[in-house]
Design an enzyme around this catalytic site. Sequence first.
Site, PDB file in Angstrom:
ATOM      1  N   ARG A  13       0.828  -1.217   0.000  1.00 45.94           N
ATOM      2  CA  ARG A  13       0.000   0.000   0.000  1.00 45.94           C
ATOM      3  C   ARG A  13       0.856   1.258   0.000  1.00 45.94           C
ATOM      4  O   ARG A  13       0.464   2.291  -0.537  1.00 45.94           O
ATOM      5  CB  ARG A  13      -0.983  -0.012   1.172  1.00 45.94           C
ATOM      6  N   SER A  40      -4.574   4.670   6.129  1.00 50.27           N
ATOM      7  CA  SER A  40      -4.436   3.242   5.820  1.00 50.27           C
ATOM      8  C   SER A  40      -4.075   3.023   4.356  1.00 50.27           C
ATOM      9  O   SER A  40      -3.383   2.074   4.020  1.00 50.27           O
ATOM     10  CB  SER A  40      -5.747   2.501   6.118  1.00 50.27           C
ATOM     11  N   GLU A  61     -18.814   4.551   0.441  1.00 44.44           N
ATOM     12  CA  GLU A  61     -18.069   4.042  -0.712  1.00 44.44           C
ATOM     13  C   GLU A  61     -18.889   4.070  -1.996  1.00 44.44           C
ATOM     14  O   GLU A  61     -18.352   4.308  -3.087  1.00 44.44           O
ATOM     15  CB  GLU A  61     -17.571   2.625  -0.423  1.00 44.44           C
ATOM     16  N   PHE A  86     -14.467  -3.014   0.546  1.00 50.37           N
ATOM     17  CA  PHE A  86     -15.352  -1.864   0.332  1.00 50.37           C
ATOM     18  C   PHE A  86     -15.140  -1.256  -1.054  1.00 50.37           C
ATOM     19  O   PHE A  86     -15.925  -0.417  -1.495  1.00 50.37           O
ATOM     20  CB  PHE A  86     -15.139  -0.823   1.434  1.00 50.37           C
ATOM     21  N   HIS A 112      -5.519  -3.781   1.702  1.00 52.87           N
ATOM     22  CA  HIS A 112      -5.984  -4.777   2.674  1.00 52.87           C
ATOM     23  C   HIS A 112      -6.730  -5.918   1.989  1.00 52.87           C
ATOM     24  O   HIS A 112      -7.758  -6.398   2.473  1.00 52.87           O
ATOM     25  CB  HIS A 112      -6.865  -4.122   3.743  1.00 52.87           C
ATOM     26  N   ARG A 170      -1.852  -4.983   3.042  1.00 58.12           N
ATOM     27  CA  ARG A 170      -1.525  -4.258   4.265  1.00 58.12           C
ATOM     28  C   ARG A 170      -0.136  -4.544   4.839  1.00 58.12           C
ATOM     29  O   ARG A 170       0.549  -3.613   5.257  1.00 58.12           O
ATOM     30  CB  ARG A 170      -2.564  -4.594   5.336  1.00 58.12           C
TER      31      ARG A 170
HETATM   32  C1  LIG Z   1     -18.121  -0.029   4.941  1.00 56.22           C
HETATM   33  C2  LIG Z   1     -16.908   0.312   5.725  1.00 56.22           C
HETATM   34  N1  LIG Z   1     -16.101   1.289   5.298  1.00 56.22           N
HETATM   35  C3  LIG Z   1     -14.978   1.586   5.974  1.00 56.22           C
HETATM   36  C4  LIG Z   1     -14.645   0.896   7.096  1.00 56.22           C
HETATM   37  C5  LIG Z   1     -13.347   1.178   7.823  1.00 56.22           C
HETATM   38  N2  LIG Z   1     -13.651   1.812   9.141  1.00 56.22           N
HETATM   39  C6  LIG Z   1     -13.686   1.108  10.282  1.00 56.22           C
HETATM   40  S1  LIG Z   1     -14.120   2.035  11.602  1.00 56.22           S
HETATM   41  C7  LIG Z   1     -14.238   3.430  10.649  1.00 56.22           C
HETATM   42  C8  LIG Z   1     -14.614   4.742  11.283  1.00 56.22           C
HETATM   43  C9  LIG Z   1     -15.919   4.660  11.963  1.00 56.22           C
HETATM   44  O1  LIG Z   1     -16.268   5.861  12.561  1.00 56.22           O
HETATM   45  P1  LIG Z   1     -17.358   5.843  13.700  1.00 56.22           P
HETATM   46  O2  LIG Z   1     -18.543   5.073  13.227  1.00 56.22           O
HETATM   47  O3  LIG Z   1     -17.609   7.229  14.126  1.00 56.22           O
HETATM   48  O4  LIG Z   1     -16.685   4.986  14.856  1.00 56.22           O
HETATM   49  P2  LIG Z   1     -15.607   5.514  15.950  1.00 56.22           P
HETATM   50  O5  LIG Z   1     -14.364   5.861  15.201  1.00 56.22           O
HETATM   51  O6  LIG Z   1     -16.207   6.676  16.611  1.00 56.22           O
HETATM   52  O7  LIG Z   1     -15.423   4.337  16.845  1.00 56.22           O
HETATM   53  C10 LIG Z   1     -13.943   3.140   9.310  1.00 56.22           C
HETATM   54  C11 LIG Z   1     -13.931   4.109   8.228  1.00 56.22           C
HETATM   55  C12 LIG Z   1     -15.513  -0.136   7.508  1.00 56.22           C
HETATM   56  N3  LIG Z   1     -15.246  -0.895   8.589  1.00 56.22           N
HETATM   57  N4  LIG Z   1     -16.639  -0.398   6.818  1.00 56.22           N
END
Ligand SMILES: Cc1ncc(C[n+]2csc(CCOP(=O)(O)OP(=O)(O)O)c2C)c(N)n1
Lengths: 317, 293
Positions: A13, A40, A61, A86, A112, A170
């Site tokens: 990556r 990432s 996405e 995604f 990833h 990753r």
């Molecule tokens: C569909 C999808 N896109 C991206 C991700 C990667 N991802 C995991 S957690 C996250 C951020 C989530 O933010 P939030 O819901 O506010 O949770 P917090 O960081 O507050 O725990 C992302 C982008 C994912 N798990 N699923």
Amino acid sequence: MNPYPKLDEKDTRSGFGAGLLEAGQRDPRVVALCADLTGSLKMDAFAKAFPDRFLQVGIAEANMMGIAAGLTIGGRVPFTGTFANFSTGRVYDQIRQSIAYAGKNVKICASHAGLTLGEDGATHQILEDIGMMRMLPGMTVVVPADFNQTRQATLAIAVHEGPVYLRFGRPKWPVFIPADMPFEIGKAQVLVPGTDVSIFACGHLVWRALEAAEALLREGIRAEVINVHTIKPLDTAAVLSSVERTGCAVTCEEHNRHGGLGDAIAQVLACHRPAPQEYVAVNDRFGESGTPDQLLRKYGLDTPDIVAAVRRVRARR
Amino acid sequence: MPAPNAAPSKVSRASLDELARTCSQVRRDILRMVHAVQSGHPGGSLGCTEFMVALYFKVLRHDPKAWNMDGVGQDLFFLSNGHISPVWYSVLARSGHFPVKELATFRRLDSRLQGHPTTHEGLPGVRMASGSLGQGLSVAIGAALAKRLNGDTHLVYSLHGDGELQEGQVWEAAMSAAAHKVDNLIATVDWNGRQIDGDVDQVMPLGDLPAKWRSFGWDVLEMNGNDMADVLRGLEEARSRTGQGRPVVILMRTEMGQGVDFMTGSHHWHGVAPNDAQLDRALAQLPETLGDY
Ligand SMILES: Cc1ncc(C[n+]2csc(CCOP(=O)(O)OP(=O)(O)O)c2C)c(N)n1
Ligand SMILES: [Mg+2]
């Protein structure tokens, strides 16, 4: 002996991140989109250098794919970045209709991929993406082998006209492709010439294939190792000319055995030159949490698995 | 099994103290699990600790020992923001769904405690895989509709990240819950204002969140998710508003990293594991109350 010494250990990556920055410097049409995974995907350097050409879309996405498709209307060259799951499964119909069928010049860049993302587990470990993407008419599918090649591939797809799926990973992984080795989309690379078996590999498993070839040589088996970094369009001529000499094939991929590199090669062999083939691939299962090495071992994608597959396929010749 | 709608409306000081002790232990579990494998998501887990402890130790009408997939005659919970699995695994273990010592297998090969929750490995307490964001509200709606079809008067609870609300499917789900009058559902949003790349307001602002949910036909409540008394009050109030023809959402203000001073104040600890020294500093702030796993 393995003619490709390990030069370093780096994540593929980061090769994408480096290539994207350079592509942005070379071509002002290049724009990048990310869905809350800028760090990432190693897109921070591009975002910093070209804030006006970087679009944060949030965790959305499907919207990202649509916006990318729209950006091509007006001549932009959009690169989308998120995890492989995604980038594909999540947004398959957006890619199908708004990008592939519509013939838009979008570069779908996916990190990833496969089992080696490790501890996040099966929800994130997509093993079906190569299959999904290669089924789309007009889609180019590129799976580079190491950091250097991922950088080269990123630069190459930037100047290639048409939709591309670029798949990388990753973990830190051996760097062994010389930075100045020519890279051409659709041209497989014979890394080690051999006469006794053709080992076709892509992505992280190319290094494992080189290790296997080295082990096989100690048994007197001269394996040809071919890096199939472009799965579509497949380098049919390279596949056939190798199997013409070796008479059998082993395919190695960090993907389900259904739909990926193995099936692409099998199709060529079945239609043009039937020959025994063995798959080193995930056997129609979901993955799980673990370290990359543990997972490759448990799911049968490790160096000894390639060696074993070679013995099996040679026995069938 | 307790009778439906039999939750205590007034919580004693002693009870609050006991819940606080449980929270301290759950936070220790979270940090030790993530530290042990140097991966996982402590930030949101720490921020949602009061909520998860209140839910599993006070609010849910359920029998952990008799847990089964269909959950007929039980309240159900779905974790849509699956990355905060550490806090869920800890409360599931500590409330008797599986042995506490199994927390040591988190994110390791052959474990039932996968990085993101799955049904694949058969962990008691988990009814749906999550991890890919944005899918849990739809599932919760389906389970609530199944309860209605089954004549089961128990409730369905769900938890969602605020960044997660950027996924379009969440709003498809929100629309459908109101249209189908799914009033046996209480969704909660972890409104911490943080996500991976930064503050939600920078990454992709959600605008007027209470107004958005209201305009989608939901009954909207707010509470302070890091104040146990307010969490119990909010959940109680939410429950009292079920059965009125509208789905209920609680917008829960939390602090990412709550309980560990150096983990609060930014998005940094969303998905970063503490090193040895950081773990020591963090654990020093959290008394071991129920025994480490
Ligand atoms: C569909 C999808 N896109 C991206 C991700 C990667 N991802 C995991 S957690 C996250 C951020 C989530 O933010 P939030 O819901 O506010 O949770 P917090 O960081 O507050 O725990 C992302 C982008 C994912 N798990 N699923
Ligand atoms: Mg958040």
